[in-house]
Design a protein around this motif. Sequence first.
Motif, PDB file in Angstrom:
ATOM      1  N   LEU A 128       0.810  -1.217   0.000  1.00 20.00           N
ATOM      2  CA  LEU A 128       0.000   0.000   0.000  1.00 20.00           C
ATOM      3  C   LEU A 128       0.849   1.276   0.000  1.00 20.00           C
ATOM      4  N   PRO A 129       1.911   1.391   0.807  1.00 20.23           N
ATOM      5  CA  PRO A 129       2.708   2.631   0.767  1.00 20.23           C
ATOM      6  C   PRO A 129       3.292   2.932  -0.612  1.00 20.23           C
ATOM      7  N   GLU A 130       3.727   1.905  -1.307  1.00 26.75           N
ATOM      8  CA  GLU A 130       4.273   2.110  -2.652  1.00 26.75           C
ATOM      9  C   GLU A 130       3.188   2.627  -3.596  1.00 26.75           C
ATOM     10  N   LEU A 131       1.987   2.091  -3.477  1.00 26.19           N
ATOM     11  CA  LEU A 131       0.880   2.533  -4.331  1.00 26.19           C
ATOM     12  C   LEU A 131       0.468   3.959  -3.987  1.00 26.19           C
ATOM     13  N   LEU A 132       0.412   4.279  -2.702  1.00 26.46           N
ATOM     14  CA  LEU A 132       0.061   5.641  -2.278  1.00 26.46           C
ATOM     15  C   LEU A 132       1.054   6.656  -2.831  1.00 26.46           C
ATOM     16  N   ALA A 133       2.326   6.281  -2.868  1.00 25.17           N
ATOM     17  CA  ALA A 133       3.364   7.185  -3.362  1.00 25.17           C
ATOM     18  C   ALA A 133       3.217   7.477  -4.851  1.00 25.17           C
ATOM     19  N   ARG A 134       2.521   6.632  -5.587  1.00 21.70           N
ATOM     20  CA  ARG A 134       2.352   6.819  -7.029  1.00 21.70           C
ATOM     21  C   ARG A 134       1.186   7.740  -7.380  1.00 21.70           C
ATOM     22  N   LEU A 135       0.323   8.039  -6.396  1.00 22.59           N
ATOM     23  CA  LEU A 135      -0.844   8.876  -6.668  1.00 22.59           C
ATOM     24  C   LEU A 135      -0.480  10.352  -6.744  1.00 22.59           C
ATOM     25  N   SER A 136      -1.187  11.079  -7.581  1.00 21.54           N
ATOM     26  CA  SER A 136      -1.079  12.535  -7.591  1.00 21.54           C
ATOM     27  C   SER A 136      -1.757  13.062  -6.333  1.00 21.54           C
ATOM     28  N   PRO A 137      -1.297  14.195  -5.803  1.00 20.95           N
ATOM     29  CA  PRO A 137      -1.891  14.738  -4.588  1.00 20.95           C
ATOM     30  C   PRO A 137      -3.381  15.055  -4.736  1.00 20.95           C
ATOM     31  N   VAL A 138      -4.150  14.650  -3.738  1.00 21.34           N
ATOM     32  CA  VAL A 138      -5.581  14.954  -3.629  1.00 21.34           C
ATOM     33  C   VAL A 138      -5.865  15.224  -2.154  1.00 21.34           C
ATOM     34  N   ASP A 139      -7.108  15.556  -1.835  1.00 27.00           N
ATOM     35  CA  ASP A 139      -7.470  15.798  -0.441  1.00 27.00           C
ATOM     36  C   ASP A 139      -7.629  14.501   0.346  1.00 27.00           C
ATOM     37  N   LEU A 140      -8.210  13.485  -0.297  1.00 26.97           N
ATOM     38  CA  LEU A 140      -8.544  12.248   0.404  1.00 26.97           C
ATOM     39  C   LEU A 140      -8.332  11.053  -0.512  1.00 26.97           C
ATOM     40  N   VAL A 141      -7.663  10.032   0.012  1.00 27.16           N
ATOM     41  CA  VAL A 141      -7.521   8.755  -0.681  1.00 27.16           C
ATOM     42  C   VAL A 141      -8.335   7.735   0.098  1.00 27.16           C
ATOM     43  N   ILE A 142      -9.248   7.072  -0.592  1.00 26.98           N
ATOM     44  CA  ILE A 142     -10.038   6.013   0.028  1.00 26.98           C
ATOM     45  C   ILE A 142      -9.529   4.684  -0.511  1.00 26.98           C
ATOM     46  N   VAL A 143      -9.105   3.828   0.402  1.00 26.62           N
ATOM     47  CA  VAL A 143      -8.520   2.538   0.056  1.00 26.62           C
ATOM     48  C   VAL A 143      -9.583   1.461   0.270  1.00 26.62           C
ATOM     49  N   GLU A 144      -9.928   0.762  -0.794  1.00 26.09           N
ATOM     50  CA  GLU A 144     -10.872  -0.348  -0.675  1.00 26.09           C
ATOM     51  C   GLU A 144     -10.079  -1.644  -0.695  1.00 26.09           C
ATOM     52  N   GLY A 145     -10.167  -2.378   0.390  1.00 24.64           N
ATOM     53  CA  GLY A 145      -9.375  -3.589   0.530  1.00 24.64           C
ATOM     54  C   GLY A 145      -8.185  -3.318   1.434  1.00 24.64           C
ATOM     55  N   PHE A 146      -7.123  -4.072   1.284  1.00 26.51           N
ATOM     56  CA  PHE A 146      -5.948  -3.967   2.152  1.00 26.51           C
ATOM     57  C   PHE A 146      -6.392  -4.015   3.619  1.00 26.51           C
ATOM     58  N   LYS A 147      -7.348  -4.900   3.921  1.00 30.14           N
ATOM     59  CA  LYS A 147      -7.943  -4.909   5.257  1.00 30.14           C
ATOM     60  C   LYS A 147      -6.974  -5.367   6.330  1.00 30.14           C
ATOM     61  N   ARG A 148      -5.872  -5.980   5.976  1.00 30.32           N
ATOM     62  CA  ARG A 148      -4.906  -6.406   6.981  1.00 30.32           C
ATOM     63  C   ARG A 148      -3.888  -5.310   7.324  1.00 30.32           C
ATOM     64  N   ASP A 149      -3.839  -4.259   6.530  1.00 33.33           N
ATOM     65  CA  ASP A 149      -2.937  -3.132   6.815  1.00 33.33           C
ATOM     66  C   ASP A 149      -3.494  -2.341   7.995  1.00 33.33           C
ATOM     67  N   ARG A 150      -2.623  -1.518   8.623  1.00 39.29           N
ATOM     68  CA  ARG A 150      -3.010  -0.838   9.858  1.00 39.29           C
ATOM     69  C   ARG A 150      -3.451   0.616   9.684  1.00 39.29           C
ATOM     70  N   HIS A 151      -3.756   1.057   8.475  1.00 35.40           N
ATOM     71  CA  HIS A 151      -4.298   2.410   8.304  1.00 35.40           C
ATOM     72  C   HIS A 151      -5.722   2.444   8.875  1.00 35.40           C
ATOM     73  N   ALA A 152      -6.188   3.633   9.212  1.00 33.24           N
ATOM     74  CA  ALA A 152      -7.548   3.770   9.745  1.00 33.24           C
ATOM     75  C   ALA A 152      -8.556   3.288   8.711  1.00 33.24           C
ATOM     76  N   LYS A 153      -9.554   2.531   9.188  1.00 29.09           N
ATOM     77  CA  LYS A 153     -10.545   1.957   8.268  1.00 29.09           C
ATOM     78  C   LYS A 153     -11.942   2.078   8.850  1.00 29.09           C
ATOM     79  N   LEU A 154     -12.912   2.175   7.952  1.00 28.63           N
ATOM     80  CA  LEU A 154     -14.318   2.063   8.288  1.00 28.63           C
ATOM     81  C   LEU A 154     -14.750   0.678   7.818  1.00 28.63           C
ATOM     82  N   GLU A 155     -15.317  -0.099   8.733  1.00 28.62           N
ATOM     83  CA  GLU A 155     -15.818  -1.414   8.349  1.00 28.62           C
ATOM     84  C   GLU A 155     -17.200  -1.266   7.731  1.00 28.62           C
ATOM     85  N   VAL A 156     -17.409  -1.915   6.601  1.00 27.37           N
ATOM     86  CA  VAL A 156     -18.731  -1.986   5.983  1.00 27.37           C
ATOM     87  C   VAL A 156     -19.270  -3.364   6.358  1.00 27.37           C
TER      88      VAL A 156
END
Length: 176
Positions: free
Chosen positions: A84-112
């Motif tokens: 995930l960090p490598e993928l985040l680094a490839r994005l152009s700057p925005v206000d908010l990145v919403i990550v769908e999946g990567f549920k085992r990573d430790r970033h803050a998540k909202l459970e659906v």
Amino acid sequence: MRVIGLAGWSGAGKTTLLTKLIPEFNRRGVRVSTIKHAHHAFDLDTPGKDSWAHRQAGASEVLISSGKRWALLHELRDEPEAALPELLARLSPVDLVIVEGFKRDRHAKLEVYRAANDKPPLHPGDPSIVAIASDTALPDAGCPVIGLDDVAAIADCLFAKAQPLDTVLARAKEDS
């Protein structure tokens, strides 16, 4: 940039919710990008097209560009899946990145969570889950529970709980 995730079992409605959240954020003037994890091989270009032929011939990356959009396809070949960090680094700057999946990573998540899915909730075993969007009451959740159809409240929560990119990257570095 701030980062927040959507986590949940397949069939819980993550993508459906995300397609409602993006226009809500756009109405609020919040620029959003998404990262979607796929558990299988996928293709963005069509067999027989030039870009497909380039990849099939062995190109490491193929950039497709037009007057409407551009896309970069990167073939992993025998390389490990990108973190995930490598993928985040490839994005152009925005206000908010919403990550769908990567549920085992430790970033803050909202459970659906959808009761009819007949799967156990994730939040009891994942301290990174900061809120839940659910179609049923979860009185022992230990974090905010928002109705699955309350898109405005979910958007408020996601934006409030999103972490700065630097925090997400630092936590990932600690874990590696």
